[in-house]
Design an enzyme around this catalytic site. Structure first.
Site, short mmCIF file in Angstrom:
data_model
loop_
_atom_site.label_atom_id
_atom_site.label_comp_id
_atom_site.label_asym_id
_atom_site.label_seq_id
_atom_site.Cartn_x
_atom_site.Cartn_y
_atom_site.Cartn_z
N SER A 36 0.70 -1.08 -0.21
CA SER A 36 -0.03 -0.14 -0.02
C SER A 36 0.90 1.23 0.15
O SER A 36 1.86 1.51 0.87
CB SER A 36 -1.01 0.01 1.35
OG SER A 36 -1.78 -1.10 1.38
N HIS A 67 -4.14 1.13 -5.53
CA HIS A 67 -3.56 -0.07 -5.81
C HIS A 67 -3.81 -0.33 -7.21
O HIS A 67 -4.66 -1.25 -7.67
CB HIS A 67 -4.07 -1.18 -4.97
CG HIS A 67 -3.87 -1.19 -3.60
ND1 HIS A 67 -3.71 -2.40 -2.99
CD2 HIS A 67 -4.26 -0.08 -2.64
CE1 HIS A 67 -3.67 -2.05 -1.48
NE2 HIS A 67 -3.80 -0.61 -1.51
N HIS A 89 -6.50 -8.80 -1.87
CA HIS A 89 -6.41 -8.93 -0.47
C HIS A 89 -7.57 -9.64 0.03
O HIS A 89 -8.66 -9.73 -0.76
CB HIS A 89 -6.72 -7.81 0.25
CG HIS A 89 -5.61 -6.71 0.11
ND1 HIS A 89 -5.15 -5.64 -0.82
CD2 HIS A 89 -4.36 -6.54 0.81
CE1 HIS A 89 -4.01 -5.03 -0.99
NE2 HIS A 89 -3.45 -5.66 0.32
N TYR A 91 -9.56 -9.35 2.22
CA TYR A 91 -10.53 -8.40 2.58
C TYR A 91 -11.56 -7.58 1.35
O TYR A 91 -12.59 -7.41 1.57
CB TYR A 91 -10.07 -6.98 3.42
CG TYR A 91 -9.08 -6.01 2.76
CD1 TYR A 91 -9.58 -5.14 1.85
CD2 TYR A 91 -8.01 -6.12 3.32
CE1 TYR A 91 -8.60 -4.57 1.19
CE2 TYR A 91 -6.95 -5.33 2.69
CZ TYR A 91 -7.34 -4.55 1.77
OH TYR A 91 -6.34 -3.71 1.20
N GLU A 92 -10.86 -8.00 0.11
CA GLU A 92 -11.67 -7.42 -1.08
C GLU A 92 -12.92 -8.66 -1.20
O GLU A 92 -13.33 -8.70 -2.29
CB GLU A 92 -10.93 -7.43 -2.35
CG GLU A 92 -10.01 -6.33 -2.00
CD GLU A 92 -8.89 -6.45 -3.13
OE1 GLU A 92 -9.13 -6.26 -4.34
OE2 GLU A 92 -7.90 -6.42 -2.61
N ALA A 119 2.14 -2.44 4.34
CA ALA A 119 1.89 -1.36 5.02
C ALA A 119 1.37 -2.22 6.41
O ALA A 119 0.84 -3.18 6.37
CB ALA A 119 1.13 -0.40 4.61
N MET A 216 -2.73 -6.83 6.91
CA MET A 216 -3.64 -7.52 6.23
C MET A 216 -3.26 -8.25 4.80
O MET A 216 -4.05 -8.50 3.98
CB MET A 216 -4.83 -6.63 5.91
CG MET A 216 -5.59 -5.83 6.95
SD MET A 216 -6.87 -4.73 6.70
CE MET A 216 -6.86 -3.81 8.11
N SER A 217 -1.92 -8.66 4.76
CA SER A 217 -1.32 -9.05 3.46
C SER A 217 -0.42 -10.18 3.78
O SER A 217 -0.11 -10.48 4.92
CB SER A 217 -1.09 -7.97 2.70
OG SER A 217 0.10 -7.24 2.89
N ASN A 240 1.56 3.53 11.05
CA ASN A 240 0.75 3.79 12.33
C ASN A 240 1.16 3.10 13.44
O ASN A 240 1.58 2.05 13.13
CB ASN A 240 -0.49 3.78 11.85
CG ASN A 240 -1.29 2.53 11.40
OD1 ASN A 240 -0.92 1.97 10.60
ND2 ASN A 240 -1.77 1.78 12.36
N HIS A 252 -7.11 4.62 6.37
CA HIS A 252 -6.35 4.35 5.28
C HIS A 252 -5.58 5.61 4.50
O HIS A 252 -4.64 5.34 4.03
CB HIS A 252 -7.49 3.67 4.27
CG HIS A 252 -6.82 3.10 3.16
ND1 HIS A 252 -6.04 2.07 3.31
CD2 HIS A 252 -6.79 3.43 1.72
CE1 HIS A 252 -5.56 1.70 2.07
NE2 HIS A 252 -6.14 2.49 0.94
N1 HPA Z 1 -3.72 -2.70 10.90
C1 HPA Z 1 -3.84 -3.66 10.34
N2 HPA Z 1 -3.35 -3.39 8.92
C2 HPA Z 1 -2.55 -2.28 8.74
C3 HPA Z 1 -2.43 -1.31 9.67
C4 HPA Z 1 -2.97 -1.40 11.04
O1 HPA Z 1 -2.76 -0.90 11.88
N3 HPA Z 1 -1.74 -0.18 9.30
C5 HPA Z 1 -1.53 -0.66 7.90
N4 HPA Z 1 -2.12 -1.69 7.62
#
Ligand code: HPA
Length: 288
Positions: A36, A67, A89, A91-92, A119, A216-217, A240, A252
């Site tokens: 990401s 993306h 992903h 989540y898609e 990320a 998430m990947s 973050n 995001h």
């Molecule tokens: N959690 C899950 N996935 C992420 C995060 C997070 O804090 N930051 C970037 N991808």
């Protein structure tokens, strides 16, 4: 995966391999996945040839803004490399076995190493946004595995995961980071399905489970690479602090922005890793 699903995924991998084989002017030895906000990694390639996912059968367009979906082939410090821009992903709504198709295709094209970037949120108290984290190990909490069902041709039934990330590639990455004076931390990555970010209680749980970062990947691709004998290296950009560890909510946008800010540093590191691979005669890792 049912037997029919395995049949279909196996056919998709072969069709995508054949389509890319026909379009690419060379054979990649290195596979690189841009996470990401990190799509600029493809700009590192010389003599780049871009093949949009739309031209590759069996690979759907990624849904998330930021993306764009394409494979880009070119030379990275003389190493023929294939970059995947835009990940699929869970989540898609994609099944893990589909998420891992690009990595399976890269393996079928004969790559000798996979470098995956992503990320992630920082959990360990000594990790901070902006840090680069070499993933030492992972915890799969995605409730899915791309290798479920009948084993595809060329894939091990019970891949060993005692060393999921190749030690030789890790040593190469640490040496490259030291050379460039780019701090590179190390830790354990917890993979969750998303798309909601975690709750503070979930982050406290992940910390107690031994996770240093969460995202998430990456894990589906690593599992597919390992099943096909491709050594993997993964680097997280911590965008973050994970939920509950800083005052504000997570967004995001913040993740993408942090990616853009750190992209150059990560790009320099990856270029240096490729340079070291080129110095070793293009052999990224001990064959296994
Ligand atoms: N959690 C899950 N996935 C992420 C995060 C997070 O804090 N930051 C970037 N991808």
């Amino acid at each position: 995966m049912t037997a029919e699903d395995a049949e279909r995924i196996g056919a998709d991998v072969e069709a995508a391999r054949a389509a890319l084989y026909a379009r690419l002017p060379g054979r990649p030895t290195l596979f690189l996945v841009a996470g990401s906000g990190l799509s600029g990694l493809a700009d590192l390639l010389e003599d780049a040839v871009r093949v949009p996912f739309a031209d590759v059968p069996g690979i759907p367009e990624p849904a998330v803004a930021g993306h764009p979906g394409a494979f880009v082939f070119g030379r990275l410090e003389r190493v023929p490399a294939l970059v995947q821009l835009g990940r699929l992903h869970l989540y898609e709504g994609h099944a893990p076995e589909l998420v891992a198709v690009p990595a399976r295709v890269a393996a079928a094209l004969g790559v000798r190493a996979a470098i995956l970037t992503n990320a992630a949120g920082a959990i360990h108290p000594l990790l901070e946004p902006g840090d680069l984290l070499l993933i030492d190990d992972h915890i799969n909490l995605m409730w899915g595995n791309p290798l479920l069902g009948r084993a595809l041709p060329g894939e091990e039934r019970f891949p060993d995961m005692s060393e999921p990330y190749d030690r030789g590639l890790q040593a190469l990455a640490m040496a490259a980071a030291l050379e460039l004076q780019i701090p590179l931390k190390r830790g354990t990555y917890a993979a969750v399905a998303g798309p909601s970010y975690e709750t503070p209680a979930e982050i406290r749980m992940l910390r107690r489970l031994g996770a240093d970062a969460v995202g998430m990947s990456t894990v589906p691709e690593v599992l597919a690479a390992r099943a096909r004998g491709v050594p993997a290296l993964a680097i997280s950009l911590l965008t973050n602090r994970a939920a509950g560890l800083s005052p504000g909510p997570l967004s995001h946008e913040e993740v993408l922005e942090a990616g853009r800010r750190a992209e150059q540093r990560l790009g320099r590191l990856i270029r240096q890793i490729a340079r070291r691979i080129a110095e070793r005669g293009g052999e990224p890792a001990a064959a296994r």
